[in-house]
Each structure stands twice: as C-alpha cells, then as structure tokens.
Write a protein that holds these residues in place. Sequence first.
Motif, PDB file in Angstrom:
ATOM      1  N   THR A   2     -11.936  13.605   4.808  1.00 20.77           N
ATOM      2  CA  THR A   2     -11.278  12.442   4.225  1.00 20.77           C
ATOM      3  C   THR A   2     -11.503  12.416   2.722  1.00 20.77           C
ATOM      4  OG1 THR A   2     -11.643  11.211   6.250  1.00 20.77           O
ATOM      5  CG2 THR A   2     -11.170   9.930   4.285  1.00 20.77           C
ATOM      6  N   ASP A   3     -10.454  12.142   1.970  1.00 22.54           N
ATOM      7  CA  ASP A   3     -10.560  12.008   0.516  1.00 22.54           C
ATOM      8  C   ASP A   3     -11.100  10.614   0.210  1.00 22.54           C
ATOM      9  OD1 ASP A   3     -10.346  12.095  -2.222  1.00 22.54           O
ATOM     10  OD2 ASP A   3      -8.170  11.911  -2.241  1.00 22.54           O
ATOM     11  N   LEU A   4     -12.324  10.556  -0.283  1.00 22.76           N
ATOM     12  CA  LEU A   4     -12.976   9.282  -0.566  1.00 22.76           C
ATOM     13  C   LEU A   4     -12.616   8.706  -1.928  1.00 22.76           C
ATOM     14  CD1 LEU A   4     -16.549  10.131   0.742  1.00 22.76           C
ATOM     15  CD2 LEU A   4     -14.675   9.036   1.971  1.00 22.76           C
ATOM     16  N   THR A   5     -11.921   9.456  -2.751  1.00 24.28           N
ATOM     17  CA  THR A   5     -11.645   9.058  -4.130  1.00 24.28           C
ATOM     18  C   THR A   5     -11.082   7.641  -4.266  1.00 24.28           C
ATOM     19  OG1 THR A   5     -11.297  11.370  -4.696  1.00 24.28           O
ATOM     20  CG2 THR A   5     -10.474   9.750  -6.257  1.00 24.28           C
ATOM     21  N   PRO A   6     -10.099   7.239  -3.451  1.00 25.50           N
ATOM     22  CA  PRO A   6      -9.571   5.883  -3.612  1.00 25.50           C
ATOM     23  C   PRO A   6     -10.583   4.781  -3.275  1.00 25.50           C
ATOM     24  CG  PRO A   6      -8.076   7.230  -2.297  1.00 25.50           C
ATOM     25  CD  PRO A   6      -9.343   8.011  -2.469  1.00 25.50           C
ATOM     26  N   LEU A   7     -11.604   5.126  -2.499  1.00 25.41           N
ATOM     27  CA  LEU A   7     -12.587   4.135  -2.077  1.00 25.41           C
ATOM     28  C   LEU A   7     -13.773   4.003  -3.026  1.00 25.41           C
ATOM     29  CD1 LEU A   7     -12.687   5.083   1.696  1.00 25.41           C
ATOM     30  CD2 LEU A   7     -11.395   3.230   0.629  1.00 25.41           C
ATOM     31  N   LEU A   8     -13.939   4.947  -3.932  1.00 28.90           N
ATOM     32  CA  LEU A   8     -15.128   4.967  -4.784  1.00 28.90           C
ATOM     33  C   LEU A   8     -15.279   3.760  -5.701  1.00 28.90           C
ATOM     34  CD1 LEU A   8     -15.434   8.773  -5.553  1.00 28.90           C
ATOM     35  CD2 LEU A   8     -16.687   7.403  -3.879  1.00 28.90           C
ATOM     36  N   PRO A   9     -14.201   3.225  -6.300  1.00 32.10           N
ATOM     37  CA  PRO A   9     -14.391   2.020  -7.127  1.00 32.10           C
ATOM     38  C   PRO A   9     -14.936   0.831  -6.316  1.00 32.10           C
ATOM     39  CG  PRO A   9     -12.298   3.047  -7.645  1.00 32.10           C
ATOM     40  CD  PRO A   9     -12.835   3.745  -6.417  1.00 32.10           C
ATOM     41  N   LEU A  10     -14.453   0.653  -5.105  1.00 32.65           N
ATOM     42  CA  LEU A  10     -14.949  -0.420  -4.251  1.00 32.65           C
ATOM     43  C   LEU A  10     -16.394  -0.140  -3.835  1.00 32.65           C
ATOM     44  CD1 LEU A  10     -14.537  -3.024  -2.698  1.00 32.65           C
ATOM     45  CD2 LEU A  10     -13.506  -1.682  -0.868  1.00 32.65           C
ATOM     46  N   ALA A  11     -16.699   1.096  -3.499  1.00 34.25           N
ATOM     47  CA  ALA A  11     -18.070   1.461  -3.134  1.00 34.25           C
ATOM     48  C   ALA A  11     -19.020   1.195  -4.293  1.00 34.25           C
ATOM     49  CB  ALA A  11     -18.130   2.928  -2.726  1.00 34.25           C
ATOM     50  N   ARG A  12     -18.612   1.523  -5.503  1.00 37.08           N
ATOM     51  CA  ARG A  12     -19.443   1.277  -6.681  1.00 37.08           C
ATOM     52  C   ARG A  12     -19.707  -0.222  -6.840  1.00 37.08           C
ATOM     53  NH1 ARG A  12     -20.292   4.856  -9.968  1.00 37.08           N
ATOM     54  NH2 ARG A  12     -18.320   5.932  -9.688  1.00 37.08           N
ATOM     55  N   GLU A  13     -18.676  -1.028  -6.650  1.00 35.56           N
ATOM     56  CA  GLU A  13     -18.829  -2.479  -6.762  1.00 35.56           C
ATOM     57  C   GLU A  13     -19.782  -3.021  -5.693  1.00 35.56           C
ATOM     58  OE1 GLU A  13     -16.199  -6.570  -6.745  1.00 35.56           O
ATOM     59  OE2 GLU A  13     -15.173  -4.659  -7.015  1.00 35.56           O
ATOM     60  N   ILE A  14     -19.665  -2.521  -4.484  1.00 34.00           N
ATOM     61  CA  ILE A  14     -20.553  -2.952  -3.401  1.00 34.00           C
ATOM     62  C   ILE A  14     -22.004  -2.606  -3.732  1.00 34.00           C
ATOM     63  CG2 ILE A  14     -21.216  -2.491  -1.001  1.00 34.00           C
ATOM     64  CD1 ILE A  14     -18.154  -2.196  -0.457  1.00 34.00           C
ATOM     65  N   VAL A  15     -22.236  -1.381  -4.186  1.00 36.31           N
ATOM     66  CA  VAL A  15     -23.592  -0.959  -4.539  1.00 36.31           C
ATOM     67  C   VAL A  15     -24.138  -1.820  -5.673  1.00 36.31           C
ATOM     68  CG1 VAL A  15     -24.956   0.921  -5.548  1.00 36.31           C
ATOM     69  CG2 VAL A  15     -23.348   1.399  -3.686  1.00 36.31           C
ATOM     70  N   GLY A  38     -21.016   7.257   4.123  1.00 32.99           N
ATOM     71  CA  GLY A  38     -20.700   8.429   3.310  1.00 32.99           C
ATOM     72  C   GLY A  38     -20.082   8.056   1.978  1.00 32.99           C
ATOM     73  N   THR A  39     -19.241   7.060   1.984  1.00 27.49           N
ATOM     74  CA  THR A  39     -18.602   6.617   0.741  1.00 27.49           C
ATOM     75  C   THR A  39     -19.621   5.969  -0.179  1.00 27.49           C
ATOM     76  OG1 THR A  39     -16.528   6.259   1.932  1.00 27.49           O
ATOM     77  CG2 THR A  39     -16.717   5.246  -0.231  1.00 27.49           C
ATOM     78  N   LEU A  40     -20.464   5.105   0.374  1.00 25.09           N
ATOM     79  CA  LEU A  40     -21.471   4.436  -0.449  1.00 25.09           C
ATOM     80  C   LEU A  40     -22.453   5.426  -1.057  1.00 25.09           C
ATOM     81  CD1 LEU A  40     -22.252   1.292   1.721  1.00 25.09           C
ATOM     82  CD2 LEU A  40     -20.960   1.376  -0.429  1.00 25.09           C
ATOM     83  N   THR A  41     -22.828   6.456  -0.290  1.00 24.43           N
ATOM     84  CA  THR A  41     -23.815   7.401  -0.811  1.00 24.43           C
ATOM     85  C   THR A  41     -23.231   8.371  -1.834  1.00 24.43           C
ATOM     86  OG1 THR A  41     -23.532   8.847   1.112  1.00 24.43           O
ATOM     87  CG2 THR A  41     -25.327   7.241   1.198  1.00 24.43           C
ATOM     88  N   GLU A  42     -21.946   8.311  -2.080  1.00 24.59           N
ATOM     89  CA  GLU A  42     -21.348   9.068  -3.173  1.00 24.59           C
ATOM     90  C   GLU A  42     -21.673   8.430  -4.529  1.00 24.59           C
ATOM     91  OE1 GLU A  42     -19.459  11.984  -3.311  1.00 24.59           O
ATOM     92  OE2 GLU A  42     -20.250  12.185  -1.284  1.00 24.59           O
ATOM     93  N   ILE A  43     -22.136   7.181  -4.505  1.00 29.76           N
ATOM     94  CA  ILE A  43     -22.417   6.434  -5.733  1.00 29.76           C
ATOM     95  C   ILE A  43     -23.872   6.660  -6.138  1.00 29.76           C
ATOM     96  CG2 ILE A  43     -22.421   4.133  -6.791  1.00 29.76           C
ATOM     97  CD1 ILE A  43     -19.617   5.232  -5.853  1.00 29.76           C
TER      98      ILE A  43
END
Length: 52
Positions: A2-15, A38-43
């Motif tokens: 899965t391409d996580l790129t579109p989710l990374l801004p939201l993940a960054r905000e959550i973190v 997995g998305t959160l740990t990309e941050i």
Amino acid sequence: MTDLTPLLPLAREIVERCSAANLLVATAESCTGGLVAGTLTEIAGSSAVVDR
C-alpha cells in the motif's frame, strides 16, 4: 504493498497531537490495525506515542 504517502500528513498530525497531549496510540492486530501502526511508524519520533 500500500502506498502510504497520502496518509503521512495525517499520521504526522496524529503523532504531534498525541505527543503534545501525552497520549499513547495502540492498535489491535488486523489488516486495518497493521496499516494504522505502519503508517504512524513512518513518522520520525512516533515511538514516543505508538505503544503497540
């Protein structure tokens, strides 16, 4: 994979918000829980808020 790129801004905000509020994030193991974790740990710095 899965391409996580579109989710990374939201993940960054959550973190960032969880870190500021001294909150932890925990997910249950499943396809969805694994994707969230997995998305959160990309941050960078997410280990401070991702519990499991």
